[in-house]
Write an enzyme that holds these catalytic residues in place. Sequence first.
Site, PDB file in Angstrom:
ATOM      1  N   LYS A 174      16.154 -10.278   8.905  1.00  0.00           N
ATOM      2  CA  LYS A 174      16.306 -10.108   8.017  1.00  0.00           C
ATOM      3  C   LYS A 174      17.423 -10.929   6.688  1.00  0.00           C
ATOM      4  CE  LYS A 174      13.720  -6.455   5.947  1.00  0.00           C
ATOM      5  NZ  LYS A 174      12.647  -7.433   4.975  1.00  0.00           N
ATOM      6  N   TYR A 199      15.603  -7.196  13.980  1.00  0.00           N
ATOM      7  CA  TYR A 199      15.244  -6.728  12.630  1.00  0.00           C
ATOM      8  C   TYR A 199      16.771  -6.940  11.572  1.00  0.00           C
ATOM      9  CZ  TYR A 199      14.694  -4.199   8.325  1.00  0.00           C
ATOM     10  OH  TYR A 199      14.278  -3.864   6.460  1.00  0.00           O
ATOM     11  N   ASN A 237       7.247  -8.055   0.135  1.00  0.00           N
ATOM     12  CA  ASN A 237       7.499  -7.071   0.799  1.00  0.00           C
ATOM     13  C   ASN A 237       7.144  -6.920   2.194  1.00  0.00           C
ATOM     14  OD1 ASN A 237       8.657  -4.439  -0.101  1.00  0.00           O
ATOM     15  ND2 ASN A 237       6.160  -4.046   0.209  1.00  0.00           N
ATOM     16  N   SER A 286      17.419  -6.598   3.069  1.00  0.00           N
ATOM     17  CA  SER A 286      17.693  -5.376   3.422  1.00  0.00           C
ATOM     18  C   SER A 286      19.379  -5.624   3.651  1.00  0.00           C
ATOM     19  CB  SER A 286      17.007  -4.376   4.785  1.00  0.00           C
ATOM     20  OG  SER A 286      18.171  -3.442   5.392  1.00  0.00           O
ATOM     21  N   VAL A 294       0.463 -11.127   7.671  1.00  0.00           N
ATOM     22  CA  VAL A 294       1.295 -11.827   6.830  1.00  0.00           C
ATOM     23  C   VAL A 294       1.912 -13.101   7.834  1.00  0.00           C
ATOM     24  CG1 VAL A 294       1.431 -10.563   5.250  1.00  0.00           C
ATOM     25  CG2 VAL A 294       3.083 -10.271   6.793  1.00  0.00           C
ATOM     26  N   SER A 304       0.843  -0.771   0.439  1.00  0.00           N
ATOM     27  CA  SER A 304       0.062   0.057   0.221  1.00  0.00           C
ATOM     28  C   SER A 304       0.805   1.010   0.336  1.00  0.00           C
ATOM     29  CB  SER A 304      -0.594   0.394   1.196  1.00  0.00           C
ATOM     30  OG  SER A 304      -0.308   0.393   2.332  1.00  0.00           O
TER      31      SER A 304
END
Length: 266
Positions: free
Chosen positions: A163, A159, A94, A146, A68, A17
Amino acid sequence: MSVINLKGKKALITGGSQGIGAEICRELASCGADIFINYNNNKEKAEQLALQIKDQYQVKVFSGKADVANAKEVQEMFQFMDEHLGSIDILINNAGTETCHHILDLDEEEWDRVNDVNLKGAFLCAQQAGRRMEKKGGGVIINITSIHDTVPRKGFTHYCVAKSGLKMFTKSLALELAEQNIRVLSVAPGAIETEMNRKEIANFGVEKFNNWIPQGRIGTVKDVSPTVAFLCSDLASYITGTEIYIDGGYMQSTIQYDPRLTRKTE
């Protein structure tokens, strides 16, 4: 119409979005793909984007809500896509989230939340997409990772770990699905300005980033989306298990006190 041809392809973009996800939606639509925009919180933005894409590119566009990290919601999202678009050829994982906490202050719930959205969500979506792609004879899955899947960052351990896991998930999935003609790749952006982080970047200092990045500027969402479109296309049909970093050389410039050298002129 783009030189990249995705006409007739059906693409699902999670977290589509806004930001990088929204630009990927626009880019794939400009190449002729029908689009399903997944969102979790930004219903209004997703619906506005769907209308813009439909008006500009005359492709089929739907939007739908799903967390998700929730298996039931993911399954229902794919069933909805089956009914309205008929199939899936392209999955762009994503959807992601990040927060900043010192590792000694990070609680279990936040560790789980960030890993669930960034990593578990990609697994759940890839599994649903892969089963459908296997039946139709192929497809493409692209995970948006990333530079921090390789470069650690203070305050972002949860994070970075998520990733990094997504990076290995890409490679493992590519190996497992190659015989089903399903290609799996990852695209790793560096410092990319979006509407979500624009204020934060400004507060931190745009010039700091510009001085740190060898190409001398922060990236934009338009620096990312064409590469994604290329990887989705038949032009990249022999590429799988690969990760592409889109960072203006940022990863190669970790020593921030190195001077920016001035070329001699005659």
